[in-house]
Design a protein around this motif. Structure first.
Motif, PDB file in Angstrom:
ATOM      1  N   ILE A  89      33.622  44.896  39.767  1.00  0.00           N
ATOM      2  CA  ILE A  89      34.845  43.681  39.019  1.00  0.00           C
ATOM      3  C   ILE A  89      34.211  41.955  40.041  1.00  0.00           C
ATOM      4  O   ILE A  89      34.827  41.780  39.537  1.00  0.00           O
ATOM      5  N   GLU A  90      33.347  42.527  41.103  1.00  0.00           N
ATOM      6  CA  GLU A  90      32.422  41.055  40.997  1.00  0.00           C
ATOM      7  C   GLU A  90      31.715  40.466  40.153  1.00  0.00           C
ATOM      8  O   GLU A  90      32.142  38.932  39.982  1.00  0.00           O
ATOM      9  N   LEU A  91      31.102  41.063  39.049  1.00  0.00           N
ATOM     10  CA  LEU A  91      30.006  40.359  38.412  1.00  0.00           C
ATOM     11  C   LEU A  91      31.186  39.436  37.513  1.00  0.00           C
ATOM     12  O   LEU A  91      30.564  39.258  36.573  1.00  0.00           O
ATOM     13  N   ILE A  92      31.985  40.614  37.060  1.00  0.00           N
ATOM     14  CA  ILE A  92      33.007  40.520  36.420  1.00  0.00           C
ATOM     15  C   ILE A  92      33.452  39.683  36.044  1.00  0.00           C
ATOM     16  O   ILE A  92      33.467  38.297  35.462  1.00  0.00           O
ATOM     17  N   VAL A 113      45.400  33.625  34.898  1.00  0.00           N
ATOM     18  CA  VAL A 113      44.886  34.811  34.202  1.00  0.00           C
ATOM     19  C   VAL A 113      44.567  35.921  36.145  1.00  0.00           C
ATOM     20  O   VAL A 113      43.826  35.779  36.973  1.00  0.00           O
ATOM     21  N   THR A 114      45.257  36.944  36.017  1.00  0.00           N
ATOM     22  CA  THR A 114      45.201  37.655  37.957  1.00  0.00           C
ATOM     23  C   THR A 114      44.384  38.983  37.028  1.00  0.00           C
ATOM     24  O   THR A 114      45.314  39.973  36.447  1.00  0.00           O
ATOM     25  N   LEU A 115      43.849  39.427  38.065  1.00  0.00           N
ATOM     26  CA  LEU A 115      43.334  40.466  38.051  1.00  0.00           C
ATOM     27  C   LEU A 115      43.391  41.755  38.937  1.00  0.00           C
ATOM     28  O   LEU A 115      43.316  41.760  40.122  1.00  0.00           O
ATOM     29  N   ASN A 116      44.204  42.757  38.802  1.00  0.00           N
ATOM     30  CA  ASN A 116      44.585  43.346  39.784  1.00  0.00           C
ATOM     31  C   ASN A 116      44.312  44.413  39.900  1.00  0.00           C
ATOM     32  O   ASN A 116      44.587  45.686  38.713  1.00  0.00           O
ATOM     33  N   VAL A 117      43.770  45.252  41.383  1.00  0.00           N
ATOM     34  CA  VAL A 117      43.234  46.643  41.246  1.00  0.00           C
ATOM     35  C   VAL A 117      43.991  47.706  42.664  1.00  0.00           C
ATOM     36  O   VAL A 117      43.460  46.801  43.408  1.00  0.00           O
ATOM     37  N   ARG A 118      44.532  48.530  42.010  1.00  0.00           N
ATOM     38  CA  ARG A 118      45.274  49.372  43.804  1.00  0.00           C
ATOM     39  C   ARG A 118      45.411  50.407  43.437  1.00  0.00           C
ATOM     40  O   ARG A 118      44.560  50.946  41.762  1.00  0.00           O
ATOM     41  N   ILE A 153      35.892  47.146  28.815  1.00  0.00           N
ATOM     42  CA  ILE A 153      37.318  47.694  28.534  1.00  0.00           C
ATOM     43  C   ILE A 153      38.166  46.004  29.726  1.00  0.00           C
ATOM     44  O   ILE A 153      39.024  45.544  29.239  1.00  0.00           O
ATOM     45  N   LEU A 154      37.612  45.853  30.888  1.00  0.00           N
ATOM     46  CA  LEU A 154      38.232  44.611  31.764  1.00  0.00           C
ATOM     47  C   LEU A 154      37.536  43.247  31.271  1.00  0.00           C
ATOM     48  O   LEU A 154      37.978  42.534  30.974  1.00  0.00           O
ATOM     49  N   ILE A 155      36.973  43.367  30.228  1.00  0.00           N
ATOM     50  CA  ILE A 155      35.990  42.353  29.778  1.00  0.00           C
ATOM     51  C   ILE A 155      36.714  41.569  28.962  1.00  0.00           C
ATOM     52  O   ILE A 155      37.274  40.706  28.311  1.00  0.00           O
ATOM     53  N   ASN A 156      37.227  42.915  27.444  1.00  0.00           N
ATOM     54  CA  ASN A 156      37.694  42.803  26.543  1.00  0.00           C
ATOM     55  C   ASN A 156      39.112  42.441  27.089  1.00  0.00           C
ATOM     56  O   ASN A 156      40.073  41.215  26.647  1.00  0.00           O
ATOM     57  N   LEU A 157      39.810  42.555  28.164  1.00  0.00           N
ATOM     58  CA  LEU A 157      42.055  42.494  28.196  1.00  0.00           C
ATOM     59  C   LEU A 157      41.626  41.294  29.072  1.00  0.00           C
ATOM     60  O   LEU A 157      42.283  40.555  29.030  1.00  0.00           O
ATOM     61  N   LEU A 158      40.739  41.242  29.832  1.00  0.00           N
ATOM     62  CA  LEU A 158      40.006  39.520  30.461  1.00  0.00           C
ATOM     63  C   LEU A 158      40.206  38.531  29.613  1.00  0.00           C
ATOM     64  O   LEU A 158      40.955  36.972  29.385  1.00  0.00           O
ATOM     65  N   GLY A 159      39.291  39.146  28.580  1.00  0.00           N
ATOM     66  CA  GLY A 159      38.702  37.169  27.519  1.00  0.00           C
ATOM     67  C   GLY A 159      39.963  37.682  26.924  1.00  0.00           C
ATOM     68  O   GLY A 159      40.633  35.600  26.567  1.00  0.00           O
ATOM     69  N   ASN A 160      41.024  38.361  26.393  1.00  0.00           N
ATOM     70  CA  ASN A 160      41.871  38.168  25.785  1.00  0.00           C
ATOM     71  C   ASN A 160      43.380  37.059  26.355  1.00  0.00           C
ATOM     72  O   ASN A 160      44.019  36.394  25.744  1.00  0.00           O
ATOM     73  N   ALA A 161      43.114  37.808  27.904  1.00  0.00           N
ATOM     74  CA  ALA A 161      43.921  36.573  28.368  1.00  0.00           C
ATOM     75  C   ALA A 161      43.475  35.198  28.893  1.00  0.00           C
ATOM     76  O   ALA A 161      44.690  34.812  28.134  1.00  0.00           O
ATOM     77  N   ILE A 173      42.685  34.466  39.786  1.00  0.00           N
ATOM     78  CA  ILE A 173      42.443  34.925  40.816  1.00  0.00           C
ATOM     79  C   ILE A 173      42.741  36.841  40.913  1.00  0.00           C
ATOM     80  O   ILE A 173      42.786  37.403  39.502  1.00  0.00           O
ATOM     81  N   VAL A 174      42.129  37.700  41.589  1.00  0.00           N
ATOM     82  CA  VAL A 174      41.595  38.926  41.752  1.00  0.00           C
ATOM     83  C   VAL A 174      42.290  39.760  43.637  1.00  0.00           C
ATOM     84  O   VAL A 174      42.652  38.608  44.165  1.00  0.00           O
ATOM     85  N   ASN A 175      42.819  40.682  43.068  1.00  0.00           N
ATOM     86  CA  ASN A 175      43.489  41.112  43.714  1.00  0.00           C
ATOM     87  C   ASN A 175      43.240  42.732  43.980  1.00  0.00           C
ATOM     88  O   ASN A 175      43.898  43.227  42.958  1.00  0.00           O
TER      89      ASN A 175
END
Length: 204
Positions: A52-55, A109-114, A92-100, A71-73
């Protein structure tokens, strides 16, 4: 030798065009491999937090260039080491974040991981959410976007270039990981793309 202004413009155009062509070829190859069942999901220990940190390092730069907040939570209960396919989760995450980032002109743009539950002692269900404050997607077009070569039918087609393959690839990869993509979006109100993975905690 040094290039003059006009030559620099030409070189820049050629470089950008070649990068777009390379991205298109890679997307088509990825989708072709997935649809022909040649993609196998690997199961190996990896450091989820480091991934996640690399991305995030990639997208902090991109969002900063567009003056967006990134933002990363991460839930403290998310295990550092898990067993799954790191390459596919990263893709998957790179594609979704790139689109965002692509479809967001202001805001964040926020990435939530829980974690959302444990199925067994060594299993954990992790929910990934990519949330943006971008242009949004009409409800009737949301599922269409998960198909190959499809973009939303609106003025964004003339503003945002792309092949419409990114979300199709994401959709297929998430299915291979035995999950599904959830979309929550409205025009002019941003979008949330989410998926949940049932992962094994690593013995590390």
């Amino acid at each position: 030798s040094e290039l003059n202004y006009e030559q620099n413009e030409y070189v820049s155009t050629v470089k950008n065009a070649s990068e777009c062509l390379l991205a298109l070829v890679n997307d088509i190859l990825d989708l072709s491999e997935i649809e022909s069942s040649k993609v196998q999901i690997e199961q190996a220990d990896f450091d989820l937090l480091a991934t996640i940190e690399l991305i995030s390092g990639i997208f902090r730069k991109q969002t900063a260039d567009k003056k967006l907040d990134y933002i990363v939570n991460i839930d403290p209960q998310v295990p550092q080491y898990v067993v799954s396919d790191e390459t596919r989760i990263r893709q998957i995450l790179i594609n979704l974040l790139g689109n965002a980032v692509k479809f967001t002109q202001s805001g964040s743009v926020t990435l939530n991981v829980r974690t959302i539950g444990n199925t067994k002692a060594n299993k954990v269900v992790i929910r990934f959410e990519v949330v943006d404050t971008g242009i949004g997607i009409p409800k009737e077009q949301q599922q269409m976007l998960l198909e190959a070569f499809v973009q939303a039918e609106n003025d964004s087609n003339r503003t945002y270039s792309g092949t419409g393959l990114g979300l199709a690839i994401v959709n297929q990869l998430v299915r291979l990981l035995e999950s599904r993509i959830e979309i929550d979006s409205q025009p002019d109100s941003g979008s949330t793309f989410a998926f949940e993975l049932n992962l094994t905690r690593s013995a590390k």
